[in-house]
Design an enzyme around this catalytic site. Structure first.
Site, mmCIF file in Angstrom:
data_model
loop_
_atom_site.group_PDB
_atom_site.id
_atom_site.type_symbol
_atom_site.label_atom_id
_atom_site.label_comp_id
_atom_site.label_asym_id
_atom_site.label_seq_id
_atom_site.Cartn_x
_atom_site.Cartn_y
_atom_site.Cartn_z
ATOM 1 N N GLU A 1 0.628 3.622 -4.827
ATOM 2 C CA GLU A 1 0.443 4.455 -3.643
ATOM 3 C C GLU A 1 0.444 5.928 -4.049
ATOM 4 O OE1 GLU A 1 2.226 4.906 0.885
ATOM 5 O OE2 GLU A 1 3.554 4.179 -0.696
ATOM 6 N N LYS B 1 -3.212 2.536 6.030
ATOM 7 C CA LYS B 1 -1.832 2.119 6.280
ATOM 8 C C LYS B 1 -1.559 2.040 7.777
ATOM 9 C CE LYS B 1 2.759 3.311 4.407
ATOM 10 N NZ LYS B 1 3.430 4.295 3.516
ATOM 11 N N CYS C 1 2.659 -0.269 1.172
ATOM 12 C CA CYS C 1 4.077 0.065 1.232
ATOM 13 C C CYS C 1 4.786 -0.406 2.508
ATOM 14 C CB CYS C 1 4.256 1.569 1.027
ATOM 15 S SG CYS C 1 5.940 2.026 0.495
#
Length: 269
Positions: free
Chosen positions: A40, A109, A150
């Protein structure tokens, strides 16, 4: 199938970060890696000011470089994530490129990292980013894969949705920190793998003591039985791990969780 994981040091110089990534992709390809994964925010520091400063639209320096890395090394490249600009909004985005350099997936995301732990980590991605709203699955000649970033991994419904759509591996560029990492990193990845009977692979930046955000590192590969096949420490490294997708079917036949799911009972699938 051989995976290549790149737990790289990330600095403030985008050109240097891209050079580090390119060299690592090349080295792993020479070792036989067929899919290579970056962490990331591999191209800039993990901080809101850097996200704004380094944001680019698709077709800019970062995505062009990622496409070239995939094409030159004949690998499927999961390009970590980057701050993507699109129509005045910023997203934490992962682009995936096929062996010919064509883009085959994009995940924005969906669950932004907004956290305020007493005496621990404080960070608000929503100060900068807009959340994505898609479940990301991509198909290749090697298999069908899910992609998240994440904080997305904390939501079991997302992992289950990817599994039900055919994902054999869930890939996750990530950057846990020293508050959440020791507490949740390994157990969370093992839980997602066990629940969905698939491989889970997360790749993080190496720890950088001089950075404002301290990555926990510990890039990890977990089997569909919940075994940790490989896990890094915190320093910079890159390594290959072999996986066998036949293990998914083997475990699902012996312990039929997905086929035994009763959607109407829960009303959420």
């Amino acid at each position: 199938m051989k995976l290549g994981l790149i737990q790289m040091n990330v600095c403030e110089n985008k050109t240097k970060n891209l050079k580090t990534a390119a060299e690592s992709v090349k080295n792993l390809a020479k070792q036989g890696a067929e899919i290579v994964i970056l962490p990331e925010m591999f191209c800039c520091p993990y901080e809101n000011s850097a996200f704004v400063r380094e944001a680019e639209a698709e077709g800019g320096t970062v995505t062009t470089a990622l496409s070239q890395m995939a094409r030159e090394n004949r690998v499927i490249l999961i390009g970590g994530s980057m701050p993507e600009e699109d129509h005045g909004k910023l997203y934490n985005t992962s682009f995936v490129y096929n062996v010919d350099g064509t883009r085959i997936a994009r995940h924005r995301k969906a669950h932004l990292f907004d956290i305020n732990v007493p005496n621990g980590q404080v960070f608000y991605e929503s100060d900068t980013f807009t959340a994505g709203d898609e479940i990301t699955i991509f198909k290749t000649n090697l298999g069908t894969f899910g992609l998240c970033i994440c904080f997305d991994m904390r939501f079991p419904e997302l992992a289950r949705a990817m599994a039900l759509r055919g994902a054999q591996v869930i890939f996750c560029p990530a950057a846990f920190n020293n508050t959440t990492g020791p507490a949740h990193w390994e157990v969370m990845h093992r839980a997602r793998a066990i629940d969905n009977q698939l491989y889970v692979v997360s790749v993080a930046p190496a720890a950088n003591p001089s950075a404002s955000y301290h990555s926990y590192g510990h890039s990890i590969v977990v089997s569909p039985w919940g075994e940790v096949l490989a896990q890094a420490e915190r320093e910079e490294c890159s390594f290959c791990v072999e996986i066998d997708l036949a293990k998914n079917d083997e475990i699902r036949k012996s312990l039929p969780l997905l086929s035994g799911l009763k959607p109407n009972l829960y009303g959420i699938y």
